[in-house]
Design an enzyme around this catalytic site. Structure first.
Site, mmCIF file in Angstrom:
data_model
loop_
_atom_site.group_PDB
_atom_site.id
_atom_site.type_symbol
_atom_site.label_atom_id
_atom_site.label_comp_id
_atom_site.label_asym_id
_atom_site.label_seq_id
_atom_site.Cartn_x
_atom_site.Cartn_y
_atom_site.Cartn_z
ATOM 1 N N HIS A 129 2.969 -1.312 7.236
ATOM 2 C CA HIS A 129 2.682 -0.505 6.046
ATOM 3 C C HIS A 129 1.205 -0.164 5.985
ATOM 4 C CE1 HIS A 129 2.463 -4.814 5.092
ATOM 5 N NE2 HIS A 129 1.538 -4.535 4.194
ATOM 6 N N HIS A 144 -1.864 0.522 3.484
ATOM 7 C CA HIS A 144 -2.374 0.404 2.125
ATOM 8 C C HIS A 144 -3.231 1.634 1.827
ATOM 9 C CE1 HIS A 144 -1.787 -4.074 1.639
ATOM 10 N NE2 HIS A 144 -1.778 -4.004 2.956
#
Lengths: 214, 214
Positions: free
Chosen positions: B154, B156
């Site tokens: 992922h 950020h």
């Protein structure tokens, strides 16, 4: 070979229609005279990353940037360029940026953003392969409050050999603008850059992109 | 509505042919039973990000993840999903990840990597617009040594209101796994997520992608 004629031989890339800073689109949009990454972009011409030139090639001469700091290119396409960070946080710390001067991530075009994403994966895999370090951080800072130093957007790819050594403590302290970083050793840099370029090529062949055109 | 049938309605996305970890491609490749991001991916169906559903839509119900932590989705496409971080480092801290379970950036497919790059720009612009904060960091951690906590890759996107406040000190200390982070206020989260979804749509219309298909 003539750095100044480089831009003329490639069509300009249209910039994004979205511009949160309402930056004016002057002739400075694509190249900033005092930007070190625009300078690297201007002197290192694209090559086919699936078939990189040998280290002896004039295309890869780290001193093309002279009298500015030497640059060790690991990837060079019509739209993007990547090179070793000259003050690395770890061995294999590389930067990936668009060729044109784009201050922030939101200043890149939609096409450039997709290309950055594509090569961020390839470059990450190449750095893992070239360094033998399996873990790494990707960091991209936008604006002074986010500790962006060079206002030409760039992704950092930073190998993390382990979490609990001195270098790691320094990493956290320095990633956002404080503390000390090592200077790049030029001899090691030449060899490391070559390993990364070869790994990029291997990964692109593995992806079935060995025959990809420039 | 039936979470378990979600994956069946979308063709699997081929994973990358490059695999530095020589991870075996079992049936766990696309969904991991105990992965919180796979759970979010499974219960929130895609919508057209250029024309998001209203906040009242069942498609966006934060409690779809129940009994796990609520999720506030800001972007949902066939390949990607983005949502508010439940322990934000600043207001507007969002995560962007591929729907299938990809431990690291090098595990995503070439097509997914391009899509991540494309939406990373759109999502960044949307967060800037929704928060009014012009500076931000993009961070993506790969592996335990790089302080990756959830092993489903992922990005950020973290707004940085200013460099010299207390929160900023905490940022540097906590980005890589230490220190304390605030918990998300659920009422504020509903409103913030709606602002980000609307901003994503506006930016896509501005890019000329308003008519883009799912």
């Amino acid at each position: 070979m003539a750095p100044k004629s480089y831009n003329a031989s490639h069509p300009p890339i249209p910039s994004s229609t979205f511009d949160p800073n309402q930056r004016s689109h002057t002739h400075h949009n694509h190249t900033e005279a005092d930007c070190p990454f625009c300078h690297i972009s201007a002197v290192f011409r694209p090559y086919n990353p699936a078939n990189p030139p040998p280290p002896s090639s004039a295309l890869l001469n780290p001193e093309l940037t002279s009298p500015q700091a030497s640059a060790f290119v690991v990837l060079s396409t019509p739209h993007l360029v990547a090179f070793l960070d000259i003050m690395p946080l770890s061995v294999g710390h590389v930067l990936l940026c668009p060729r044109p001067h784009r201050p922030k991530l939101t200043d890149v075009s939609p096409a450039e953003s997709a290309e950055l994403g594509r090569y961020l994966r390839i470059l990450s895999a190449a750095v893992v392969r070239a360094t033998g370090v399996a873990d790494w951080n990707v960091v991209q800072n936008n604006g002074a409050a986010a500790a962006q130093v060079v206002p030409h957007m760039h992704f950092h790819v930073i190998p993390r050999p382990e979490l609990r050594d001195k270098r790691s403590e320094r990493f956290t302290a320095t990633m956002f603008g404080r503390g000390q970083r090592d200077e790049l050793d030029e001899e090691e840099a030449v060899e490391l850059a070559e390993r990364v370029r070869r790994a990029v090529a291997e990964i692109m062949w593995g992806d079935g992109e060995g025959g990809a055109k420039l």
